[in-house]
Design a protein around this motif. Structure first.
Motif, mmCIF file in Angstrom:
data_model
loop_
_atom_site.group_PDB
_atom_site.id
_atom_site.type_symbol
_atom_site.label_atom_id
_atom_site.label_comp_id
_atom_site.label_asym_id
_atom_site.label_seq_id
_atom_site.Cartn_x
_atom_site.Cartn_y
_atom_site.Cartn_z
ATOM 1 N N ALA A 148 3.333 -8.270 7.978
ATOM 2 C CA ALA A 148 2.136 -7.182 8.387
ATOM 3 C C ALA A 148 2.104 -6.101 7.428
ATOM 4 O O ALA A 148 3.053 -6.114 6.581
ATOM 5 C CB ALA A 148 2.464 -6.852 9.937
ATOM 6 N N ALA A 149 0.949 -5.163 7.388
ATOM 7 C CA ALA A 149 0.780 -4.320 6.614
ATOM 8 C C ALA A 149 2.041 -3.273 6.723
ATOM 9 O O ALA A 149 2.433 -2.756 5.804
ATOM 10 C CB ALA A 149 -0.530 -3.549 6.796
ATOM 11 N N ASP A 150 2.342 -2.919 7.848
ATOM 12 C CA ASP A 150 3.352 -1.860 8.109
ATOM 13 C C ASP A 150 4.653 -2.419 7.507
ATOM 14 O O ASP A 150 5.278 -1.713 6.872
ATOM 15 C CB ASP A 150 3.626 -1.492 9.474
ATOM 16 C CG ASP A 150 2.294 -0.722 10.200
ATOM 17 O OD1 ASP A 150 1.610 -0.277 9.265
ATOM 18 O OD2 ASP A 150 2.199 -0.880 11.361
ATOM 19 N N GLU A 151 5.027 -3.662 7.699
ATOM 20 C CA GLU A 151 6.093 -4.339 7.378
ATOM 21 C C GLU A 151 6.207 -4.389 5.738
ATOM 22 O O GLU A 151 7.218 -3.900 5.307
ATOM 23 C CB GLU A 151 6.141 -5.799 7.723
ATOM 24 C CG GLU A 151 7.434 -6.504 7.513
ATOM 25 C CD GLU A 151 7.638 -7.916 8.113
ATOM 26 O OE1 GLU A 151 8.490 -8.585 8.020
ATOM 27 O OE2 GLU A 151 6.400 -8.259 8.869
ATOM 28 N N THR A 152 5.184 -4.459 5.121
ATOM 29 C CA THR A 152 5.040 -4.208 3.764
ATOM 30 C C THR A 152 5.506 -2.934 3.007
ATOM 31 O O THR A 152 6.348 -2.699 2.275
ATOM 32 C CB THR A 152 3.920 -4.790 2.896
ATOM 33 O OG1 THR A 152 2.710 -4.119 3.407
ATOM 34 C CG2 THR A 152 3.462 -6.196 3.354
ATOM 35 N N PHE A 153 4.953 -1.994 3.688
ATOM 36 C CA PHE A 153 5.296 -0.751 3.832
ATOM 37 C C PHE A 153 6.904 -0.225 3.783
ATOM 38 O O PHE A 153 7.405 0.347 2.985
ATOM 39 C CB PHE A 153 4.438 0.249 4.510
ATOM 40 C CG PHE A 153 4.787 1.855 4.514
ATOM 41 C CD1 PHE A 153 4.322 2.302 3.306
ATOM 42 C CD2 PHE A 153 5.429 2.621 5.597
ATOM 43 C CE1 PHE A 153 4.633 3.661 3.101
ATOM 44 C CE2 PHE A 153 5.573 3.854 5.189
ATOM 45 C CZ PHE A 153 5.502 4.394 4.074
ATOM 46 N N GLN A 154 7.415 -0.754 4.826
ATOM 47 C CA GLN A 154 8.782 -0.345 5.163
ATOM 48 C C GLN A 154 9.741 -1.294 4.183
ATOM 49 O O GLN A 154 10.566 -0.583 3.860
ATOM 50 C CB GLN A 154 9.105 -1.117 6.539
ATOM 51 C CG GLN A 154 8.380 -0.293 7.658
ATOM 52 C CD GLN A 154 8.958 1.166 7.740
ATOM 53 O OE1 GLN A 154 9.393 1.887 6.896
ATOM 54 N NE2 GLN A 154 8.579 1.803 8.973
ATOM 55 N N LEU A 155 9.309 -2.395 3.769
ATOM 56 C CA LEU A 155 9.930 -3.252 2.860
ATOM 57 C C LEU A 155 10.057 -2.398 1.448
ATOM 58 O O LEU A 155 11.105 -2.422 0.785
ATOM 59 C CB LEU A 155 9.434 -4.620 2.446
ATOM 60 C CG LEU A 155 9.812 -5.560 3.736
ATOM 61 C CD1 LEU A 155 8.775 -6.784 3.436
ATOM 62 C CD2 LEU A 155 11.069 -5.989 3.886
ATOM 63 N N GLN A 156 8.924 -1.743 0.865
ATOM 64 C CA GLN A 156 8.590 -0.986 -0.078
ATOM 65 C C GLN A 156 9.800 0.165 -0.071
ATOM 66 O O GLN A 156 10.244 0.640 -1.118
ATOM 67 C CB GLN A 156 7.148 -0.620 -0.364
ATOM 68 C CG GLN A 156 6.977 0.086 -1.692
ATOM 69 C CD GLN A 156 5.638 0.476 -1.780
ATOM 70 O OE1 GLN A 156 4.975 1.042 -0.932
ATOM 71 N NE2 GLN A 156 5.091 -0.232 -3.063
ATOM 72 N N ARG A 157 9.574 0.826 1.310
ATOM 73 C CA ARG A 157 10.547 2.026 1.295
ATOM 74 C C ARG A 157 12.006 1.623 0.918
ATOM 75 O O ARG A 157 12.674 2.574 0.468
ATOM 76 C CB ARG A 157 10.390 2.613 2.753
ATOM 77 C CG ARG A 157 9.071 3.277 3.120
ATOM 78 C CD ARG A 157 9.144 3.779 4.272
ATOM 79 N NE ARG A 157 10.271 4.635 4.553
ATOM 80 C CZ ARG A 157 10.833 5.162 5.976
ATOM 81 N NH1 ARG A 157 9.989 4.788 7.041
ATOM 82 N NH2 ARG A 157 11.549 5.818 6.193
ATOM 83 N N LEU A 158 12.437 0.573 1.726
ATOM 84 C CA LEU A 158 13.782 -0.024 1.635
ATOM 85 C C LEU A 158 14.189 -0.303 0.042
ATOM 86 O O LEU A 158 15.219 0.078 -0.319
ATOM 87 C CB LEU A 158 14.210 -1.237 2.146
ATOM 88 C CG LEU A 158 13.998 -1.288 3.748
ATOM 89 C CD1 LEU A 158 14.135 -2.425 4.415
ATOM 90 C CD2 LEU A 158 15.191 -0.308 4.319
#
Length: 754
Positions: free
Chosen positions: A650-660
């Motif tokens: 999901a869009a939020d998931e890609t954002f969190q992966l990028q943060r990690l």
């Protein structure tokens, strides 16, 4: 009759027909030739008859005598024939040959019976005689006539052929041998008991007493010499003297060797009615017991005094008895002197070997004195003199033992840790020049690569010890040099044998001891290779023939590589476990899953920082950089693979992966910076860690538009970051929903060949 023979030989038909060839078949004889031949043959015949007649007349007496002899022989032959006929007639009429045969057979049978009875009688007589002799022996033993009993035992041993038994012998002989054996055991036990009462040592008064008049039970007044004579006769001298010899060695000779300056031997005796009934040797305390016996004078004089007392008081000067006692005690005495005296006075310094000559001379005199006393046979091995004369070898052997003991102790004592101040001050950021070879004994310069290297105190001290030993090899004699060479070689091999076992637990974990072991092995490898160049030319020629270290060096090189590779694999395995806890980075848009993934990344960063703190102060810059790059490559490759394997994001998931990803790269920035300055190589980290570039690009892709991703693939940018076509297509399918644009982009990606 040579004349007649010559006459017959003169007749030759060829001579009678002169001028005619009888061998020619084509010319037969004519009638005149035949008549001529007949006439000539008749003429020769008449002459032969005349000659024979004349010969017979001339030898008439000889022929008459010959014919008379022949007639007598014929007459006697007829008489013998008549006699034989009469005998045959007589035999055939009366059958006397049968009677004669019966008589002869009867005589033969009776002769055998008589012979058998005579042999049986002789056997019975011999058995009776042996039984009587055994009985006399027992009675003599009870009566104290030991010499007589011993001689009888010796005689019966020959008669019964003890030790030469054969199958099929009479049962009586078997029983008699057993009876003899019992009798022998009995006399042996009795004589041994008398010897026990003859020689006694009193611990309280420290006196050795030898009684000359012995008594056991009802048997009394037996002379010690009689007991010794009986033991010699039956061949049990060594057995009988064994306990006495053991007691004297233990209580008298041993103190004379171990405490030569503390006790001195004093002889005494006890008399009854003017006769000496007891000899005494007393060990008294010496007043000058503090004097150190350097040359062995006190030891040798003390033992000689004891031996002289034994020879005169116990063995009565009998050479056979003295030899027996010497055989029982000399091997133990010589071994005791070697272990308690000679081995301890071997010089510790080569310069003092000349002073040991006095000990050699005194030892040789001591053995010569024992030979004169017949205590040691002349052809016996000169054990003490041989040992003393080989002092050079013993010196080298002793030094070798000391070197190996020192090497072993320093290896066991070392804790394989570097000082904290060295670990803190050995920062790689300032380059290799920050290492000062004089700043710590833990820092050495590698011989061939000229790099600085941190090693353990054990490796440093071991090499110092080996170098000193090899220097001694160069200035020593061939025999000493050989021992020193083997000591140096064995010391090196001790490291291989001791340290891996000692660090077994540490090698199974991630710690500083393991990387120190790697450095030690690398340092030892180069030092060992240098021995041949540094020392071999100065070795004695005999040592050069077999001195070699090249076979040892590769083992340390291999050990260094194995230890480092094992550490790298342990770190990679630990990081994989940390990444596994992220559960494939799924559903990171959910708070709980995000926190779990974040914790996993923090664990990875923490482990890497820990490894960085352990490895950087110890490993060489180049080795540190290569090993850390291998570890980082493994981590980045695993994380990017897990993220790219997600099939729906999901869009939020890609954002969190990028943060990690950004969190991880930010926390590792100092580590990556240390790798850039670790050595002088200008090669970028992205080339050394291919997955690092891919990880950074993945963080960008997570918020890039679909067309931008497609353009990045078409331009070759993603391919240069090690992305594959399948990975890019699966990544697009996981992020973007199905649409004509997605299909077009996937088709464009599939159509482009990189």
């Amino acid at each position: 009759m040579p004349e007649i023979d010559a006459l017959f030989e003169s007749i030759n038909v060829r001579n009678l027909l002169t001028g005619h060839d009888l061998n020619d078949p084509t010319t037969p004889l004519s009638a005149p030739d035949l008549r001529l031949l007949i006439n000539r043959l008749e003429s020769h015949s008449l002459r032969i008859k005349s000659k024979v007649q004349s010969y017979l007349v001339a030898h008439h007496s000889e022929f008459s005598e010959l014919f008379s002899t022949c007639q007598d022989a014929v007459s006697r032959t007829r008489l013998i024939s008549d006699d034989v006929s009469d005998v045959l007639q007589l035999i055939s009429d009366r059958s006397i040959d049968v009677e004669i045969r019966k008589v002869v057979d009867e005589i033969t049978e009776k002769t055998k019976e008589v012979k058998l009875k005579r042999e049986s009688l002789d056997l019975v007589s011999a058995i009776v005689g042996i039984c009587e002799a055994l009985q006399e022996t027992k009675e003599a033993l009870k009566g104290g006539r030991f010499r007589f009993a011993a001689e009888r035992i010796r005689e019966l041993k020959v008669v019964l052929r003890i030790g030469e038994e054969e199958e099929g012998e009479p049962v009586a002989y078997v029983m008699l041998r057993k009876e003899w054996s019992d009798c022998f055991d009995e006399i042996q036990d009795v004589l041994a008991k008398f010897m026990e009462t003859a020689v006694r040592f009193e611990l309280d008064s420290r006196k050795l007493r030898i009684n000359y008049q012995l008594s056991i039970g009802e048997t009394s007044g037996i002379a010690l010499s009689t007991v010794l004579e009986a033991m010699e006769v039956i061949g049990m001298l060594d057995y009988g003297l064994a306990k006495a010899a053991d007691s004297i060695f233990k209580h008298v000779i041993t103190p004379a060797v171990t405490h030569p300056s503390t006790f001195i031997a004093v002889e005494d005796s006890s008399e009854t009615s003017g006769e000496i009934t007891e000899a005494i040797l007393k060990l008294e305390k010496s007043s000058d017991h503090k004097t150190e016996d350097v040359n062995g004078d006190a030891i040798y004089s003390g033992i000689l005094k004891v031996v002289k007392f034994i020879c005169s008081s116990l063995c009565f000067g009998n050479v056979t008895w003295i030899h027996s006692f010497g055989r029982l005690t000399w091997p133990r005495i010589s071994e005791l002197i070697i272990s308690k005296f000679l081995s301890k006075v071997v010089p510790e310094d080569a310069s003092k070997l000349a002073d040991f000559q006095k000990v050699i001379e005194r030892t040789s005199q001591f053995e010569a004195a024992l030979n004169e006393l017949n205590f040691v046979s002349p052809d016996a091995e000169r054990r003490l003199s041989t040992y003393a004369e080989n002092v050079e070898v013993h010196f080298a052997s002793r030094k070798k033992i000391e070197i190996l003991a020192k090497a072993r102790n320093l290896l066991l004592r070392c804790n394989f840790m570097i000082p904290q101040e060295l670990a803190m001050g050995n920062a790689r950021s300032d380059g290799e020049e920050s290492l000062d070879v004089n700043s710590s004994k833990h820092i050495v310069r590698l011989l061939f690569s000229s790099e600085m290297c941190v090693v353990s105190d054990a490796a440093s001290q071991l090499m110092h010890l080996v170098h000193k030993t090899l220097e001694d090899v160069c200035v020593s004699s061939a025999r000493v040099a050989s021992e020193f060479y083997h000591a140096a070689r064995d010391s090196i091999l001790l490291y291989e044998a001791v340290v891996p076992v000692k660090l077994e637990k540490q090698l199974n974990g991630i710690n500083q001891a393991a990387v120190l072991l790697h450095n030690d092995c690398l340092y030892l490898f180069e030092e060992i290779l240098g021995f041949a160049f540094e020392y071999r030319a100065n070795f004695p020629s005999s040592v050069k023939e077999y001195a070699v270290f090249a076979d040892v060096a590769p083992r340390f090189k291999l050990m260094a590589e194995e230890v480092l590779q094992r550490q790298v694999q342990l770190v990679i395995s630990s990081l994989r476990e940390a990444v596994d806890s992220a559960d494939g980075f799924q559903d990171t848009h959910q708070p709980k899953q995000f926190e779990s993934a974040k914790f996993s990344i923090e664990q990875v960063v923490f482990s890497l920082e820990k490894v960085h703190m352990i490895w950087e102060p110890v490993l060489r810059p180049k080795t540190y950089k290569q090993s850390m790059c291998l570890v980082l490559e493994s981590v980045f490759r695993r994380i990017t693979r897990d993220i790219l394997l997600l099939d729906d994001m999901a869009a939020d998931e890609t954002f969190q992966l990028q943060r990690l990803i950004h969190l991880m790269l930010e926390n590792l920035s100092s580590l990556l910076g240390s790798l850039k300055s670790a050595d002088d190589t200008s090669r970028p980290l992205d080339d050394l860690i291919p997955s690092l570039r891919k990880t950074r690009k993945l963080a960008e892709l997570l918020d890039m538009p679909l067309k931008s991703i497609t353009s990045a693939w078409e331009s070759g940018e993603l391919f240069s970051c090690n992305f594959t076509r399948t990975e890019v297509q699966d990544f697009i399918k996981a992020i973007f929903t199905d649409s004509p644009l997605r299909k077009e982009c996937l088709w464009r990606i599939d159509d482009i060949s990189q």
